[in-house]
Design a protein around this motif. Structure first.
Motif, PDB file in Angstrom:
ATOM      1  N   MET A  83       0.850  -1.189   0.000  1.00  0.00           N
ATOM      2  CA  MET A  83       0.000   0.000   0.000  1.00  0.00           C
ATOM      3  C   MET A  83       0.887   1.239   0.000  1.00  0.00           C
ATOM      4  O   MET A  83       1.628   1.471   0.951  1.00  0.00           O
ATOM      5  CB  MET A  83      -0.925   0.004   1.212  1.00  0.00           C
ATOM      6  CG  MET A  83      -1.752  -1.268   1.361  1.00  0.00           C
ATOM      7  SD  MET A  83      -2.954  -1.175   2.705  1.00  0.00           S
ATOM      8  CE  MET A  83      -1.861  -1.051   4.107  1.00  0.00           C
ATOM      9  N   ASN A  84       0.826   2.007  -1.063  1.00  0.00           N
ATOM     10  CA  ASN A  84       1.604   3.231  -1.205  1.00  0.00           C
ATOM     11  C   ASN A  84       0.680   4.440  -1.262  1.00  0.00           C
ATOM     12  O   ASN A  84      -0.515   4.316  -1.500  1.00  0.00           O
ATOM     13  CB  ASN A  84       2.459   3.173  -2.474  1.00  0.00           C
ATOM     14  CG  ASN A  84       3.454   2.030  -2.467  1.00  0.00           C
ATOM     15  OD1 ASN A  84       3.968   1.643  -1.421  1.00  0.00           O
ATOM     16  ND2 ASN A  84       3.725   1.495  -3.645  1.00  0.00           N
ATOM     17  N   SER A  85       1.258   5.604  -1.056  1.00  0.00           N
ATOM     18  CA  SER A  85       0.498   6.861  -1.106  1.00  0.00           C
ATOM     19  C   SER A  85      -0.772   6.773  -0.274  1.00  0.00           C
ATOM     20  O   SER A  85      -1.870   7.128  -0.727  1.00  0.00           O
ATOM     21  CB  SER A  85       0.154   7.205  -2.559  1.00  0.00           C
ATOM     22  OG  SER A  85       1.325   7.309  -3.345  1.00  0.00           O
ATOM     23  N   LEU A  86      -0.612   6.299   0.938  1.00  0.00           N
ATOM     24  CA  LEU A  86      -1.781   6.089   1.805  1.00  0.00           C
ATOM     25  C   LEU A  86      -2.474   7.399   2.152  1.00  0.00           C
ATOM     26  O   LEU A  86      -1.824   8.450   2.304  1.00  0.00           O
ATOM     27  CB  LEU A  86      -1.356   5.352   3.073  1.00  0.00           C
ATOM     28  CG  LEU A  86      -1.127   3.852   2.877  1.00  0.00           C
ATOM     29  CD1 LEU A  86      -0.295   3.272   4.007  1.00  0.00           C
ATOM     30  CD2 LEU A  86      -2.464   3.124   2.776  1.00  0.00           C
ATOM     31  N   LYS A  87      -3.785   7.300   2.291  1.00  0.00           N
ATOM     32  CA  LYS A  87      -4.625   8.444   2.616  1.00  0.00           C
ATOM     33  C   LYS A  87      -5.390   8.163   3.902  1.00  0.00           C
ATOM     34  O   LYS A  87      -5.623   6.997   4.248  1.00  0.00           O
ATOM     35  CB  LYS A  87      -5.633   8.687   1.489  1.00  0.00           C
ATOM     36  CG  LYS A  87      -5.026   8.844   0.102  1.00  0.00           C
ATOM     37  CD  LYS A  87      -6.108   8.932  -0.958  1.00  0.00           C
ATOM     38  CE  LYS A  87      -5.519   9.061  -2.351  1.00  0.00           C
ATOM     39  NZ  LYS A  87      -6.584   9.123  -3.390  1.00  0.00           N
ATOM     40  N   PRO A  88      -5.810   9.196   4.617  1.00  0.00           N
ATOM     41  CA  PRO A  88      -6.598   8.965   5.834  1.00  0.00           C
ATOM     42  C   PRO A  88      -7.835   8.102   5.584  1.00  0.00           C
ATOM     43  O   PRO A  88      -8.217   7.314   6.462  1.00  0.00           O
ATOM     44  CB  PRO A  88      -6.978  10.377   6.272  1.00  0.00           C
ATOM     45  CG  PRO A  88      -5.849  11.225   5.779  1.00  0.00           C
ATOM     46  CD  PRO A  88      -5.466  10.619   4.457  1.00  0.00           C
ATOM     47  N   GLY A 115      -7.993 -10.060  10.562  1.00  0.00           N
ATOM     48  CA  GLY A 115      -7.790  -8.664  10.194  1.00  0.00           C
ATOM     49  C   GLY A 115      -6.631  -8.008  10.920  1.00  0.00           C
ATOM     50  O   GLY A 115      -6.216  -8.440  11.994  1.00  0.00           O
ATOM     51  N   THR A 116      -6.136  -6.934  10.324  1.00  0.00           N
ATOM     52  CA  THR A 116      -5.075  -6.124  10.921  1.00  0.00           C
ATOM     53  C   THR A 116      -5.434  -4.656  10.722  1.00  0.00           C
ATOM     54  O   THR A 116      -5.915  -4.258   9.660  1.00  0.00           O
ATOM     55  CB  THR A 116      -3.701  -6.459  10.290  1.00  0.00           C
ATOM     56  OG1 THR A 116      -2.675  -5.723  10.961  1.00  0.00           O
ATOM     57  CG2 THR A 116      -3.652  -6.147   8.805  1.00  0.00           C
ATOM     58  N   GLN A 117      -5.214  -3.862  11.757  1.00  0.00           N
ATOM     59  CA  GLN A 117      -5.623  -2.459  11.725  1.00  0.00           C
ATOM     60  C   GLN A 117      -4.598  -1.609  10.977  1.00  0.00           C
ATOM     61  O   GLN A 117      -3.390  -1.688  11.238  1.00  0.00           O
ATOM     62  CB  GLN A 117      -5.771  -1.918  13.151  1.00  0.00           C
ATOM     63  CG  GLN A 117      -6.096  -0.444  13.241  1.00  0.00           C
ATOM     64  CD  GLN A 117      -7.503  -0.127  12.780  1.00  0.00           C
ATOM     65  OE1 GLN A 117      -8.457  -0.818  13.158  1.00  0.00           O
ATOM     66  NE2 GLN A 117      -7.661   0.911  11.970  1.00  0.00           N
ATOM     67  N   VAL A 118      -5.092  -0.791  10.073  1.00  0.00           N
ATOM     68  CA  VAL A 118      -4.278   0.209   9.386  1.00  0.00           C
ATOM     69  C   VAL A 118      -4.856   1.578   9.708  1.00  0.00           C
ATOM     70  O   VAL A 118      -6.055   1.816   9.493  1.00  0.00           O
ATOM     71  CB  VAL A 118      -4.275  -0.025   7.862  1.00  0.00           C
ATOM     72  CG1 VAL A 118      -3.595   1.147   7.144  1.00  0.00           C
ATOM     73  CG2 VAL A 118      -3.581  -1.329   7.530  1.00  0.00           C
ATOM     74  N   THR A 119      -4.029   2.450  10.240  1.00  0.00           N
ATOM     75  CA  THR A 119      -4.456   3.806  10.574  1.00  0.00           C
ATOM     76  C   THR A 119      -3.547   4.796   9.868  1.00  0.00           C
ATOM     77  O   THR A 119      -2.324   4.738  10.024  1.00  0.00           O
ATOM     78  CB  THR A 119      -4.416   4.058  12.087  1.00  0.00           C
ATOM     79  OG1 THR A 119      -5.238   3.080  12.745  1.00  0.00           O
ATOM     80  CG2 THR A 119      -4.930   5.452  12.416  1.00  0.00           C
ATOM     81  N   VAL A 120      -4.144   5.684   9.088  1.00  0.00           N
ATOM     82  CA  VAL A 120      -3.390   6.689   8.345  1.00  0.00           C
ATOM     83  C   VAL A 120      -3.736   8.058   8.918  1.00  0.00           C
ATOM     84  O   VAL A 120      -4.890   8.486   8.880  1.00  0.00           O
ATOM     85  CB  VAL A 120      -3.712   6.635   6.845  1.00  0.00           C
ATOM     86  CG1 VAL A 120      -2.830   7.632   6.088  1.00  0.00           C
ATOM     87  CG2 VAL A 120      -3.526   5.232   6.306  1.00  0.00           C
ATOM     88  N   SER A 121      -2.725   8.736   9.448  1.00  0.00           N
ATOM     89  CA  SER A 121      -2.950  10.055  10.043  1.00  0.00           C
ATOM     90  C   SER A 121      -2.718  11.155   9.009  1.00  0.00           C
ATOM     91  O   SER A 121      -1.887  11.012   8.113  1.00  0.00           O
ATOM     92  CB  SER A 121      -2.030  10.261  11.237  1.00  0.00           C
ATOM     93  OG  SER A 121      -0.672  10.227  10.815  1.00  0.00           O
ATOM     94  N   SER A 122      -3.442  12.240   9.172  1.00  0.00           N
ATOM     95  CA  SER A 122      -3.317  13.349   8.215  1.00  0.00           C
ATOM     96  C   SER A 122      -2.241  14.331   8.629  1.00  0.00           C
ATOM     97  O   SER A 122      -1.706  14.264   9.712  1.00  0.00           O
ATOM     98  CB  SER A 122      -4.660  14.073   8.081  1.00  0.00           C
ATOM     99  OG  SER A 122      -5.079  14.532   9.347  1.00  0.00           O
TER     100      SER A 122
END
Length: 122
Positions: A83-88, A115-122
């Motif tokens: 996963m690249n260029s991740l967004k919130p 499942g596994t948690q993915v969190t993308v911060s802004s």
């Protein structure tokens, strides 16, 4: 019976990258298609990507096309989601699944990981 275990999730800043892994035990992926799905809080489960069981044809949702890449190793015991260029808005619990065809319908998959948690911060 196939057991699936995801790993590689975490917290990342917007624009960053993560690679998720889905390890299979009990059987390899060789006889199955594999897919990644995600579910954000308060939202329905959403298809992300899938890879076919034979020639490795890939399918992506429009929301991740060009940013995410699904692949599997030669021994076909692990499926990856780069996963690249991740967004919130990519923040969600990501789950892998195996099924009979590389399609977006979750009903086509019959083994699921936790499942596994993915969190993308802004």
């Amino acid at each position: 019976q196939v057991q699936l275990v995801e790993s590689g999730g975490g917290l990342v800043q917007a624009g960053g990258s993560l690679r998720l892994s889905c390890a299979a035990s009990g059987r390899t992926f060789s006889g199955y298609a594999a897919g990644w799905f995600r579910q954000a809080p308060g939202k329905e489960r959403e298809f992300v990507a899938a890879i076919s069981r034979s020639v490795g044809t890939t399918v992506y949702s429009d929301s991740v096309k060009g940013r995410f890449t699904i692949s599997r190793d030669i021994a076909k015991t692990t499926v990856y989601l780069q996963m690249n260029s991740l967004k919130p808005e990519d923040t969600a619990v990501y789950s892998c699944a195996v099924g009979s065809a590389a399609v977006s319908a979750g009903t086509s998959y019959f083994y699921w990981g936790q499942g596994t948690q993915v969190t993308v911060s802004s």
